[in-house]
Motif scaffolding. Structure first.
Motif, PDB file in Angstrom:
ATOM      1  N   ALA A 167       0.829  -1.212   0.000  1.00  0.00           N
ATOM      2  CA  ALA A 167       0.000   0.000   0.000  1.00  0.00           C
ATOM      3  C   ALA A 167       0.861   1.259   0.000  1.00  0.00           C
ATOM      4  O   ALA A 167       0.579   2.228  -0.710  1.00  0.00           O
ATOM      5  CB  ALA A 167      -0.928  -0.012   1.220  1.00  0.00           C
ATOM      6  N   ASN A 202       2.305   1.662  -3.446  1.00  0.00           N
ATOM      7  CA  ASN A 202       1.237   2.071  -4.368  1.00  0.00           C
ATOM      8  C   ASN A 202       1.110   3.594  -4.409  1.00  0.00           C
ATOM      9  O   ASN A 202       0.761   4.175  -5.433  1.00  0.00           O
ATOM     10  CB  ASN A 202      -0.118   1.496  -3.937  1.00  0.00           C
ATOM     11  CG  ASN A 202      -0.349   0.055  -4.354  1.00  0.00           C
ATOM     12  OD1 ASN A 202      -1.100  -0.657  -3.696  1.00  0.00           O
ATOM     13  ND2 ASN A 202       0.272  -0.391  -5.437  1.00  0.00           N
ATOM     14  N   PHE A 203       1.350   4.224  -3.263  1.00  0.00           N
ATOM     15  CA  PHE A 203       1.182   5.671  -3.199  1.00  0.00           C
ATOM     16  C   PHE A 203       2.494   6.399  -2.937  1.00  0.00           C
ATOM     17  O   PHE A 203       2.506   7.521  -2.427  1.00  0.00           O
ATOM     18  CB  PHE A 203       0.097   6.029  -2.188  1.00  0.00           C
ATOM     19  CG  PHE A 203      -1.251   5.554  -2.650  1.00  0.00           C
ATOM     20  CD1 PHE A 203      -1.895   6.205  -3.687  1.00  0.00           C
ATOM     21  CD2 PHE A 203      -1.822   4.418  -2.124  1.00  0.00           C
ATOM     22  CE1 PHE A 203      -3.103   5.751  -4.169  1.00  0.00           C
ATOM     23  CE2 PHE A 203      -3.049   3.958  -2.597  1.00  0.00           C
ATOM     24  CZ  PHE A 203      -3.685   4.626  -3.635  1.00  0.00           C
ATOM     25  N   GLY A 204       3.612   5.725  -3.298  1.00  0.00           N
ATOM     26  CA  GLY A 204       4.890   6.434  -3.361  1.00  0.00           C
ATOM     27  C   GLY A 204       5.620   6.635  -2.050  1.00  0.00           C
ATOM     28  O   GLY A 204       6.581   7.407  -2.003  1.00  0.00           O
ATOM     29  N   THR A 210      -8.067  14.511  11.380  1.00  0.00           N
ATOM     30  CA  THR A 210      -8.547  13.556  10.387  1.00  0.00           C
ATOM     31  C   THR A 210      -7.351  13.220   9.501  1.00  0.00           C
ATOM     32  O   THR A 210      -6.348  13.944   9.501  1.00  0.00           O
ATOM     33  CB  THR A 210      -9.649  14.178   9.514  1.00  0.00           C
ATOM     34  OG1 THR A 210      -9.105  15.299   8.818  1.00  0.00           O
ATOM     35  CG2 THR A 210     -10.839  14.623  10.345  1.00  0.00           C
ATOM     36  N   PRO A 211      -7.415  12.134   8.714  1.00  0.00           N
ATOM     37  CA  PRO A 211      -6.298  11.842   7.805  1.00  0.00           C
ATOM     38  C   PRO A 211      -5.977  13.041   6.905  1.00  0.00           C
ATOM     39  O   PRO A 211      -4.818  13.452   6.780  1.00  0.00           O
ATOM     40  CB  PRO A 211      -6.808  10.640   7.001  1.00  0.00           C
ATOM     41  CG  PRO A 211      -7.724   9.941   7.955  1.00  0.00           C
ATOM     42  CD  PRO A 211      -8.410  11.047   8.724  1.00  0.00           C
ATOM     43  N   GLN A 212      -7.001  13.628   6.309  1.00  0.00           N
ATOM     44  CA  GLN A 212      -6.752  14.764   5.426  1.00  0.00           C
ATOM     45  C   GLN A 212      -6.217  15.967   6.203  1.00  0.00           C
ATOM     46  O   GLN A 212      -5.304  16.661   5.743  1.00  0.00           O
ATOM     47  CB  GLN A 212      -8.050  15.141   4.698  1.00  0.00           C
ATOM     48  CG  GLN A 212      -7.824  16.200   3.634  1.00  0.00           C
ATOM     49  CD  GLN A 212      -9.114  16.558   2.892  1.00  0.00           C
ATOM     50  OE1 GLN A 212     -10.068  15.782   2.870  1.00  0.00           O
ATOM     51  NE2 GLN A 212      -9.139  17.724   2.291  1.00  0.00           N
ATOM     52  N   GLY A 213      -6.768  16.180   7.393  1.00  0.00           N
ATOM     53  CA  GLY A 213      -6.289  17.273   8.229  1.00  0.00           C
ATOM     54  C   GLY A 213      -4.813  17.121   8.558  1.00  0.00           C
ATOM     55  O   GLY A 213      -4.045  18.086   8.515  1.00  0.00           O
ATOM     56  N   VAL A 262      -9.152   8.008  12.228  1.00  0.00           N
ATOM     57  CA  VAL A 262      -9.890   7.754  10.990  1.00  0.00           C
ATOM     58  C   VAL A 262     -11.362   7.607  11.359  1.00  0.00           C
ATOM     59  O   VAL A 262     -11.709   6.734  12.156  1.00  0.00           O
ATOM     60  CB  VAL A 262      -9.394   6.465  10.295  1.00  0.00           C
ATOM     61  CG1 VAL A 262     -10.193   6.193   9.027  1.00  0.00           C
ATOM     62  CG2 VAL A 262      -7.908   6.561   9.980  1.00  0.00           C
ATOM     63  N   LEU A 266      -2.842   2.231   4.173  1.00  0.00           N
ATOM     64  CA  LEU A 266      -3.263   2.634   2.826  1.00  0.00           C
ATOM     65  C   LEU A 266      -3.962   3.990   2.831  1.00  0.00           C
ATOM     66  O   LEU A 266      -3.676   4.855   2.008  1.00  0.00           O
ATOM     67  CB  LEU A 266      -4.220   1.597   2.244  1.00  0.00           C
ATOM     68  CG  LEU A 266      -4.766   1.972   0.863  1.00  0.00           C
ATOM     69  CD1 LEU A 266      -3.825   1.532  -0.227  1.00  0.00           C
ATOM     70  CD2 LEU A 266      -6.147   1.426   0.634  1.00  0.00           C
ATOM     71  N   LEU A 267      -4.890   4.177   3.750  1.00  0.00           N
ATOM     72  CA  LEU A 267      -5.650   5.439   3.779  1.00  0.00           C
ATOM     73  C   LEU A 267      -4.739   6.641   3.946  1.00  0.00           C
ATOM     74  O   LEU A 267      -4.905   7.657   3.280  1.00  0.00           O
ATOM     75  CB  LEU A 267      -6.648   5.435   4.936  1.00  0.00           C
ATOM     76  CG  LEU A 267      -7.900   4.630   4.737  1.00  0.00           C
ATOM     77  CD1 LEU A 267      -8.900   4.967   5.824  1.00  0.00           C
ATOM     78  CD2 LEU A 267      -8.501   4.945   3.373  1.00  0.00           C
ATOM     79  N   TYR A 323      -2.654   7.103   0.847  1.00  0.00           N
ATOM     80  CA  TYR A 323      -3.529   7.645  -0.207  1.00  0.00           C
ATOM     81  C   TYR A 323      -3.760   9.138  -0.008  1.00  0.00           C
ATOM     82  O   TYR A 323      -3.662   9.924  -0.962  1.00  0.00           O
ATOM     83  CB  TYR A 323      -4.848   6.876  -0.176  1.00  0.00           C
ATOM     84  CG  TYR A 323      -5.971   7.484  -0.974  1.00  0.00           C
ATOM     85  CD1 TYR A 323      -5.934   7.500  -2.365  1.00  0.00           C
ATOM     86  CD2 TYR A 323      -7.082   8.030  -0.329  1.00  0.00           C
ATOM     87  CE1 TYR A 323      -6.977   8.057  -3.089  1.00  0.00           C
ATOM     88  CE2 TYR A 323      -8.123   8.573  -1.048  1.00  0.00           C
ATOM     89  CZ  TYR A 323      -8.073   8.589  -2.423  1.00  0.00           C
ATOM     90  OH  TYR A 323      -9.102   9.143  -3.133  1.00  0.00           O
ATOM     91  N   GLU A 324      -4.036   9.551   1.218  1.00  0.00           N
ATOM     92  CA  GLU A 324      -4.255  10.979   1.466  1.00  0.00           C
ATOM     93  C   GLU A 324      -2.999  11.791   1.161  1.00  0.00           C
ATOM     94  O   GLU A 324      -3.075  12.884   0.608  1.00  0.00           O
ATOM     95  CB  GLU A 324      -4.693  11.218   2.920  1.00  0.00           C
ATOM     96  CG  GLU A 324      -6.154  10.893   3.196  1.00  0.00           C
ATOM     97  CD  GLU A 324      -7.133  11.919   2.583  1.00  0.00           C
ATOM     98  OE1 GLU A 324      -6.689  12.849   1.871  1.00  0.00           O
ATOM     99  OE2 GLU A 324      -8.345  11.760   2.812  1.00  0.00           O
ATOM    100  N   LYS A 345      -2.737  12.036  -2.571  1.00  0.00           N
ATOM    101  CA  LYS A 345      -3.747  12.968  -3.103  1.00  0.00           C
ATOM    102  C   LYS A 345      -3.298  14.414  -2.992  1.00  0.00           C
ATOM    103  O   LYS A 345      -3.562  15.228  -3.877  1.00  0.00           O
ATOM    104  CB  LYS A 345      -5.048  12.829  -2.305  1.00  0.00           C
ATOM    105  CG  LYS A 345      -6.105  12.032  -2.991  1.00  0.00           C
ATOM    106  CD  LYS A 345      -7.342  11.929  -2.132  1.00  0.00           C
ATOM    107  CE  LYS A 345      -8.241  13.134  -2.260  1.00  0.00           C
ATOM    108  NZ  LYS A 345      -9.512  12.945  -1.521  1.00  0.00           N
ATOM    109  N   ASP A 369      -1.298  15.298  -5.862  1.00  0.00           N
ATOM    110  CA  ASP A 369      -1.839  14.887  -7.160  1.00  0.00           C
ATOM    111  C   ASP A 369      -2.728  15.985  -7.714  1.00  0.00           C
ATOM    112  O   ASP A 369      -3.582  16.511  -7.005  1.00  0.00           O
ATOM    113  CB  ASP A 369      -2.663  13.607  -6.950  1.00  0.00           C
ATOM    114  CG  ASP A 369      -3.229  13.085  -8.256  1.00  0.00           C
ATOM    115  OD1 ASP A 369      -2.450  12.949  -9.218  1.00  0.00           O
ATOM    116  OD2 ASP A 369      -4.444  12.846  -8.324  1.00  0.00           O
TER     117      ASP A 369
END
Lengths: 236, 236
Positions: free
Chosen positions: B23, B26-28, B92-95, B130, B146-147, B150-151, B154, B157
């Protein structure tokens, strides 16, 4: 947003079906559909990997063809790691989630090794492409299910990006922090901490910066008072 | 944003270490650190589940304590499914991803069954929570890795949320679409499709709506011309 159905086309590994079910339920999705699972259904490995998810989800619906599996849906997104030679809109996971609206929607996932066949992709309205590392692009089946379920859940989630939970205490009111800072300044003065008086204002500002930045609770300011009291006593 | 290190504290299942490594890649992400993995290292199950990720990542670094594992980092986030009785910022993950900036950062994950011990959480600067389904909150270790990966990906990206790839063709220029619509109208007129002339403008607008909405390619408009020609011939 309407609930989204997850359709796994010819999944090979029971483990992945179970992990996908768990990931779905982690983020509040409940409609799992399987098209010709390789090892049939029920599948012991799927149930072992699901961490009990099927007890909440119920049995997945089983279909012979993708066409049957999506018959009642209004819009379907095929997930694909590769670009296809078909003119279809391609969404990022977040883009797809923002696009869904109130349509009865399905996310369609292909078999682990090959991904979706072109004929299955042709049945879907659009594609979702997860932008992975081009040098290591292949993502596990259950992991892709998780990402989509997570993005769906995020769209419905209004959690603040950052919060600070004070437990039984609360963020200290400014006046109480000021009282501590005033006391601290006095004790430091007594202790001859400020060797050069012309630097004192700058030093006080820097000390203040530390303590205001720390977002202290009422309880923590009490603890700081206690620490100062103890240190003074020890010194004597 | 700086690359982020992934630290797994006392991971139990080799499968999860391998799936986490896959994972990550997959996202570097490439820096995996393990604190006291239960079954030691190397671990055959981890390598089997990694889908070759370790060939790219190299060997994970192994540490005896979390303190050692994060010694060179500047900011660490502990992932936790439960609220803890400690005053720490909760992201949060994005935060969290938006908060990172240029700091050397680590995301710290606890053992599968118990999550991180309070003493390990105390070593970290902040928490990541999460937001999962409260009735089925426990997320698989590799899925949480992974989450977060992925964040992070993103945030770097800039993919458009929706694109339409025309392959060898391209989006049809308006004039060519108009030419087709004019021809279609003429052929439909000849074929006495418009039974009530007063409804003809509305019907033409509706036909136009279908074809403009379809975002046709030049090739597809050629195909439509061919279809009309064939249908006329068949009729005669």
């Amino acid at each position: 947003m309407s609930a989204v159905s997850i359709i796994l086309v010819e999944p090979q590994m029971g483990e992945n079906i179970g992990a996908a079910a768990r990931a779905m339920l982690n983020f509040g999705l409940t409609d799992l559909r399987l098209v010709k699972p390789r090892d049939g259904w029920p599948n012991d490995r799927a149930i072992a990997m699901s961490a009990g998810a099927f007890e909440h989800l119920g049995e997945p619906q089983i279909f012979d063809t993708l066409k049957d599996a999506i018959a009642d849906l209004q819009f379907t997104y095929a997930t694909s790691a590769r670009r296809r030679d078909m003119v279809k809109p391609v969404f990022t996971p977040q883009g797809a989630v923002e696009d869904i609206g109130a349509k009865r929607t399905g996310f369609v996932f292909g078999p682990e090794r090959t991904g979706l066949a072109n004929d299955d992709i042709a049945l879907c309205n659009a594609l979702i492409h997860v932008p992975t590392n081009p040098d290591f692009a292949s993502i596990n089946l259950a992991q892709s299910v998780l990402l989509l379920a997570y993005e769906l859940s995020k769209a419905n989630d209004d959690s603040a990006p950052r919060t600070l939970a004070y437990g039984d205490s609360e963020a200290v009111p400014t006046a109480q922090l000021e009282e501590f800072l005033t006391r601290l300044e006095g004790e430091l003065e007594t202790a001859k901490f400020f060797k050069e008086q012309n630097l004192k204002p700058t030093m006080l500002r820097n000390i203040r910066a530390m303590f205001t930045r720390a977002e202290l609770s009422t309880q923590e300011v009490k603890t700081l008072h206690g620490m100062v009291s103890a240190l003074i006593k020890k010194k004597k």
